[in-house]
Design a protein around this motif. Structure first.
Motif, PDB file in Angstrom:
ATOM      1  N   UNK A 189       3.071  -0.631  46.628  1.00  0.00           N
ATOM      2  CA  UNK A 189       3.418  -1.989  46.215  1.00  0.00           C
ATOM      3  C   UNK A 189       2.224  -2.923  46.366  1.00  0.00           C
ATOM      4  N   UNK A 190       1.467  -2.730  47.463  1.00  0.00           N
ATOM      5  CA  UNK A 190       0.278  -3.561  47.666  1.00  0.00           C
ATOM      6  C   UNK A 190      -0.804  -3.240  46.640  1.00  0.00           C
ATOM      7  N   UNK A 191      -0.880  -1.955  46.258  1.00  0.00           N
ATOM      8  CA  UNK A 191      -1.899  -1.542  45.286  1.00  0.00           C
ATOM      9  C   UNK A 191      -1.561  -1.992  43.876  1.00  0.00           C
ATOM     10  N   UNK A 192      -0.266  -2.195  43.619  1.00  0.00           N
ATOM     11  CA  UNK A 192       0.191  -2.606  42.277  1.00  0.00           C
ATOM     12  C   UNK A 192       1.105  -3.816  42.415  1.00  0.00           C
ATOM     13  N   UNK A 193       0.540  -5.011  42.673  1.00  0.00           N
ATOM     14  CA  UNK A 193       1.375  -6.206  42.869  1.00  0.00           C
ATOM     15  C   UNK A 193       2.202  -6.526  41.633  1.00  0.00           C
ATOM     16  N   UNK A 194       3.380  -7.072  41.884  1.00  0.00           N
ATOM     17  CA  UNK A 194       4.288  -7.399  40.783  1.00  0.00           C
ATOM     18  C   UNK A 194       3.756  -8.551  39.960  1.00  0.00           C
ATOM     19  N   UNK A 195       4.102  -8.548  38.684  1.00  0.00           N
ATOM     20  CA  UNK A 195       3.726  -9.629  37.785  1.00  0.00           C
ATOM     21  C   UNK A 195       4.977 -10.386  37.369  1.00  0.00           C
ATOM     22  N   UNK A 196       4.888 -11.698  37.368  1.00  0.00           N
ATOM     23  CA  UNK A 196       6.008 -12.497  36.872  1.00  0.00           C
ATOM     24  C   UNK A 196       7.129 -12.609  37.878  1.00  0.00           C
ATOM     25  N   UNK A 197       8.336 -12.740  37.348  1.00  0.00           N
ATOM     26  CA  UNK A 197       9.504 -12.987  38.186  1.00  0.00           C
ATOM     27  C   UNK A 197       9.931 -11.730  38.911  1.00  0.00           C
ATOM     28  N   UNK A 198      10.811 -11.919  39.894  1.00  0.00           N
ATOM     29  CA  UNK A 198      11.331 -10.798  40.641  1.00  0.00           C
ATOM     30  C   UNK A 198      12.208  -9.924  39.761  1.00  0.00           C
ATOM     31  N   UNK A 199      12.305  -8.653  40.178  1.00  0.00           N
ATOM     32  CA  UNK A 199      13.168  -7.739  39.424  1.00  0.00           C
ATOM     33  C   UNK A 199      14.605  -8.196  39.527  1.00  0.00           C
ATOM     34  N   UNK A 206       8.686   4.144  54.016  1.00  0.00           N
ATOM     35  CA  UNK A 206       8.412   2.706  53.960  1.00  0.00           C
ATOM     36  C   UNK A 206       6.915   2.454  53.777  1.00  0.00           C
ATOM     37  N   UNK A 207       6.093   3.167  54.545  1.00  0.00           N
ATOM     38  CA  UNK A 207       4.649   2.971  54.459  1.00  0.00           C
ATOM     39  C   UNK A 207       4.113   3.398  53.106  1.00  0.00           C
ATOM     40  N   UNK A 208       4.610   4.528  52.590  1.00  0.00           N
ATOM     41  CA  UNK A 208       4.142   5.015  51.293  1.00  0.00           C
ATOM     42  C   UNK A 208       4.427   4.000  50.192  1.00  0.00           C
ATOM     43  N   UNK A 209       5.647   3.479  50.187  1.00  0.00           N
ATOM     44  CA  UNK A 209       6.022   2.515  49.146  1.00  0.00           C
ATOM     45  C   UNK A 209       5.293   1.199  49.352  1.00  0.00           C
ATOM     46  N   UNK A 210       5.107   0.789  50.608  1.00  0.00           N
ATOM     47  CA  UNK A 210       4.377  -0.456  50.884  1.00  0.00           C
ATOM     48  C   UNK A 210       2.958  -0.379  50.353  1.00  0.00           C
ATOM     49  N   UNK A 211       2.309   0.776  50.576  1.00  0.00           N
ATOM     50  CA  UNK A 211       0.944   0.929  50.085  1.00  0.00           C
ATOM     51  C   UNK A 211       0.886   0.869  48.564  1.00  0.00           C
ATOM     52  N   UNK A 225       3.790   0.407  39.997  1.00  0.00           N
ATOM     53  CA  UNK A 225       3.792   1.856  39.828  1.00  0.00           C
ATOM     54  C   UNK A 225       4.267   2.528  41.111  1.00  0.00           C
ATOM     55  N   UNK A 226       5.381   2.075  41.654  1.00  0.00           N
ATOM     56  CA  UNK A 226       5.887   2.632  42.894  1.00  0.00           C
ATOM     57  C   UNK A 226       6.635   3.939  42.604  1.00  0.00           C
ATOM     58  N   UNK A 227       6.632   4.882  43.549  1.00  0.00           N
ATOM     59  CA  UNK A 227       7.190   6.214  43.279  1.00  0.00           C
ATOM     60  C   UNK A 227       8.711   6.241  43.342  1.00  0.00           C
ATOM     61  N   UNK A 228       9.292   7.126  42.563  1.00  0.00           N
ATOM     62  CA  UNK A 228      10.689   7.487  42.771  1.00  0.00           C
ATOM     63  C   UNK A 228      10.757   8.380  44.009  1.00  0.00           C
ATOM     64  N   UNK A 229      11.794   8.217  44.800  1.00  0.00           N
ATOM     65  CA  UNK A 229      11.925   8.967  46.051  1.00  0.00           C
ATOM     66  C   UNK A 229      13.259   9.691  46.055  1.00  0.00           C
ATOM     67  N   UNK A 230      13.228  10.977  46.364  1.00  0.00           N
ATOM     68  CA  UNK A 230      14.476  11.715  46.525  1.00  0.00           C
ATOM     69  C   UNK A 230      14.420  12.450  47.858  1.00  0.00           C
ATOM     70  N   UNK A 231      15.420  12.211  48.683  1.00  0.00           N
ATOM     71  CA  UNK A 231      15.527  12.803  50.006  1.00  0.00           C
ATOM     72  C   UNK A 231      16.617  13.860  49.952  1.00  0.00           C
ATOM     73  N   UNK A 232      16.237  15.118  50.070  1.00  0.00           N
ATOM     74  CA  UNK A 232      17.193  16.221  49.977  1.00  0.00           C
ATOM     75  C   UNK A 232      17.519  16.709  51.381  1.00  0.00           C
ATOM     76  N   UNK A 233      18.799  16.734  51.701  1.00  0.00           N
ATOM     77  CA  UNK A 233      19.246  17.140  53.034  1.00  0.00           C
ATOM     78  C   UNK A 233      20.222  18.300  52.879  1.00  0.00           C
ATOM     79  N   UNK A 234      19.949  19.397  53.581  1.00  0.00           N
ATOM     80  CA  UNK A 234      20.895  20.516  53.635  1.00  0.00           C
ATOM     81  C   UNK A 234      21.641  20.461  54.959  1.00  0.00           C
ATOM     82  N   UNK A 235      22.755  21.173  55.043  1.00  0.00           N
ATOM     83  CA  UNK A 235      23.667  21.034  56.182  1.00  0.00           C
ATOM     84  C   UNK A 235      23.800  22.357  56.936  1.00  0.00           C
ATOM     85  N   UNK A 236      23.376  22.377  58.199  1.00  0.00           N
ATOM     86  CA  UNK A 236      23.489  23.556  59.069  1.00  0.00           C
ATOM     87  C   UNK A 236      22.649  24.737  58.587  1.00  0.00           C
ATOM     88  N   UNK A 237      21.586  24.467  57.877  1.00  0.00           N
ATOM     89  CA  UNK A 237      20.721  25.552  57.413  1.00  0.00           C
ATOM     90  C   UNK A 237      19.873  26.051  58.575  1.00  0.00           C
TER      91      UNK A 237
END
Length: 770
Positions: free
Chosen positions: A440-450, A433-438, A78-90
């Motif tokens: 991932x650790x809280x919801x370990x994968x089952x079965x084969x790799x993606x 990285x830390x957010x996703x690592x936490x 149950x890892x989150x979707x991440x979107x990084x929005x960057x504006x230019x010269x704002x």
């Protein structure tokens, strides 16, 4: 002869004849009418040449996930979707009606998440700032100190301005050392966040918008960890063609930068490094609509792994171009100045795009993160964009490096959190990285790799097959239409890669393994092939500086300057709060001094030591005691910037800037004087470095041992604080390598006025390199 080849040959010959006649006519006109005409000819010529040699397609279908199918098989994570929005010269004052228009969608990120009110960009200009954002490291650590620009652009910038007291400086002697702009790249061995997430967590990664970090095959987005890319590689783009019936243009007078961009920038984009094409709509809307389409495609893909999207708008970077529907919107009717109204219309389109993204993410486990690459620019002649701060883009005053930063994560972070500690672009890498690592650790994968769909032909970073050199570069097989020519280039690239990974004595044919396994162990560590201490000594490479020493075994090739900030915002118990606080007590960036690695940092190290820190503890603290503890953790944090001979650090709400042209020192107490009005250095008799050395009695500051320097809130006297900060600045500066290429141009940037205001001798200024 092939019919198509014959037709292409005729077209090429016609273009060559037309080009030759054009050049002949240009030479004649310059001889007849002089230098002023020559300036405009040189201004327009690059665009003419590009359009003749590489005309853009008028239409292109964007099919996300078709050329490079999405990774699937998430196996219950149950890892989150991440979107990084960057504006230019704002500018700092461009949101929430500061530019004369409301920004309700961007403002909602602040209201529904976290507002980092003391956030700093990684640099004061575009490309180095983005390099810091995507790597988690100060861009000066890997020589990416200056924004890439072509030589011709540098010459145009140095055109004499009659009303200016100070003129640009052009270093003719350095021309031979300046590479082609396309080769001004972030080193390929620098690990970017997208590559980290794709490799370690099997994220689907996408780049949309402005890149500006290299145009070679080894440096484009799809070679740096992004599965797919809809982008323009240059530092800017037009929003519509100048003559489009729905465009409103703003012309900035006496501005060489704007002249060059307005005449030469293309209105094009490229999908997965394919042919350039003209978008069907206003650039900001086009990028937003495609991002929404991507999110919907991802949602419709069964069992798709989570995504990481870098949404890098070029808005509101010049050239200033707005849609007529936005320009004539009644909301903007009160703005009488034409250029300011165009600018406000661009902000309106930017906010509309963010709104579309947020709406598409509402049904997902989302992460919303909005950044800005640097402060607003003085050369667009809109004086209030960085109000109330002094300075502009291309200065290290607050107006040049202070940026809005918001974060939203509804599943984990409360609404309306205000963080007052100083944070930076370099913190994003370790925080995500830390957010996703936490998770991932809280919801370990089952079965084969993606896995990807069987039809995918992409090459994994985890298993690079060296025996097929022409297939080494990630996802470039579709481009190898002329195999014999490209093979030579790829062989050279492979050689460079091997030399960066193995010492020279290990590169015999018998010692090169057929496969390099970049194994990701269960501990969460990224282990790139690394050198031992002995191998560092035997090679030509310089040993890197690190902040955190975890073990005495072989070290990774690079050290990140950032740290994971998640513990600051997620700690709960009093014991955890105390632990995190203590971790940050020693997290003092005093020039790469080696300190104990915080206990909350993800187990295992990334390939590079980050300059950033995990910001999550800052947004999850609850009690007043916890808030005070975390705040104290950040008290001794040092942020650092450099552009040529102009340098700055921020430490404990104090700021030091040192310049060689002019020879001057600025020293401010940002807690009491956030707008940098009172230069304390002058008040205590310090005007430049020579004064500082005379007052201290130290002849060679570079010889000063500052390993035990501690700057705290109780440091006695402003002079003592200034001396210690200067020592720290020199220590950090001594650890940075030389820039990969030298600065060809130095331009004067006034601190308190825009370029259209008559310059005076008394004005404060800096000379900005490149």
């Amino acid at each position: 002869m092939n019919v198509n080849t014959s037709v292409e040959s005729k077209i090429y010959r016609r273009r060559l004849i037309l080009l030759s006649l054009s050049i002949l006519a240009i030479v004649c006109l310059i001889r007849l009418y002089g230098k002023e005409l020559g300036y405009y000819v040189i201004l327009i010529l690059p665009s003419v040449l590009v359009n003749l040699s590489r005309p853009a397609l008028l239409k292109k279908e964007i099919a996300w996930g078709k050329q490079n199918p999405m990774k699937t098989g998430n196996n219950g994570r149950n890892m989150p979707n991440v979107i990084l929005i960057v504006a230019d010269d704002l500018g700092m004052n461009d949101l929430n009606h500061g530019a004369g228009v409301g920004t309700p969608n961007i403002d909602s990120l602040r209201k529904n998440g976290v507002d980092f009110v003391n956030a700093y960009s990684g640099h004061a200009t575009c490309a180095p700032s983005r390099a810091a954002l995507y790597t988690g490291r100060f861009a000066t650590r890997f020589g990416y100190e200056f924004t890439p620009t072509p030589k011709l652009f540098g010459r145009l910038l140095t055109r004499t301005q009659e009303n200016n007291v100070r003129q640009p400086i052009y270093h003719t002697s350095r021309e031979s050392s300046i590479p082609m702009m396309k080769d001004m790249v972030v080193p390929v061995d620098e690990v970017m966040l997208a590559a980290n997430l794709s490799t370690q967590f099997q994220y689907n990664t996408y780049m949309i918008g402005k890149w500006h970090l290299g145009e070679t095959k080894e440096s484009i987005p799809t070679a740096r960890g992004y599965d797919e890319s809809l982008s323009f590689l240059m530092g800017a783009s037009k929003y519509l063609l100048n003559h489009h019936p729905n465009v409103i243009n703003a012309e900035i007078k006496n501005a060489p930068i704007d002249d060059f961009l307005r005449w030469n920038l293309p209105f094009t984009a490229s999908f997965n490094n394919g042919p350039k094409f003209q978008p069907p709509s206003y650039m900001t809307d086009f990028l937003s609509d495609e991002a929404v389409k991507l999110i919907h495609t991802h949602a419709a893909t069964p069992n798709a792994n989570p995504f990481f999207i870098t949404m890098a708008y070029n808005a509101p970077h010049n050239p200033l171009q707005a849609l007529d529907s936005d320009y004539y919107d009644p909301e903007l009717a009160h703005i009488s100045d034409h250029n300011e109204r165009v600018y406000a219309a661009m902000i309106k389109a930017l906010d509309r795009g963010v709104g579309k993204l947020l709406e598409s993410l509402r049904s997902t486990n989302q992460w919303g993160d909005v950044h800005y690459d640097n402060g607003g620019a003085s050369y667009i002649d809109i004086p209030q964009i960085n109000y109330p701060y002094r300075g502009w883009k291309a200065t290290f005053f607050e107006g040049g490096i202070r940026v809005p930063l918001f974060m939203q994560w509804p599943a984990k972070v409360d609404k309306s959190i205000v963080v007052t500690e100083s944070v930076s672009h370099v913190d994003i890498f370790p925080t995500v990285f830390a957010a996703i690592s936490q998770e991932a650790d809280a919801h370990p994968a089952r079965g084969s790799q993606s896995k990807r769909s069987p039809s995918s032909s992409s090459k994994s970073f985890n298993n690079v097959k060296l025996e097929n050199a022409q297939l080494l570069m990630y996802r470039y097989e579709v481009l190898l239409t002329v195999v014999d020519k490209v093979f030579a280039k790829l062989t050279s690239a492979v050689s460079s890669l091997l030399k960066s990974v193995y010492p020279e004595e290990a590169l015999s044919s018998s010692s090169i393994p057929k496969t390099v396994n970049m194994h990701i162990p269960a501990s969460g560590e990224i282990q790139l092939p690394h050198r031992t201490e002995q191998q560092w000594t035997s090679s030509n490479a310089s040993k890197p500086q690190t902040y955190y020493i975890r073990r005495e075994e072989p070290r990774s090739a690079h050290a990140l300057d950032g740290v994971n900030l998640l513990p600051l915002v997620t700690r709960q118990s009093q014991q955890e709060k105390d632990t995190v606080s203590n971790d940050f007590t020693d997290e003092c960036y005093t020039g790469g001094l080696e300190t104990t690695k915080p206990s909350y940092y993800p187990s295992g190290r990334s390939a590079h030591a980050l300059d950033g820190v995990n910001l999550l503890p800052l947004v999850t603290r609850q009690s007043q005691q916890e808030k005070d503890t975390v705040s104290n953790d950040f008290t001794d944090r040092v942020l650092y910037w450099r552009s040529g001979d102009y340098k700055a650090i921020v430490l404990s709400k104090w700021k030091l800037q040192v310049s060689q042209n002019p020879k001057k020192i600025w020293f401010f107490n940002l807690l009491e004087d956030p707008t940098e009005k009172v230069n304390i250095a002058v008040l205590i008799g310090i005007h430049n470095e020579n004064d500082l050395k005379a007052m201290s009695g130290v002849d060679n500051f570079n010889a000063v041992d500052v390993d035990n320097v501690v700057v705290n809130a109780d440091a006695a006297g402003k002079m003592e604080r200034l001396l210690k900060m200067y020592q720290i600045l020199l220590k950090i500066d001594s650890q940075q390598p030389k820039p990969t290429w030298p600065a060809l141009v130095e331009i004067p940037v006034r601190i308190d006025s825009t370029s259209n205001v008559l310059e005076t001798e008394e004005e404060e200024y800096v000379y900005w390199s490149n």
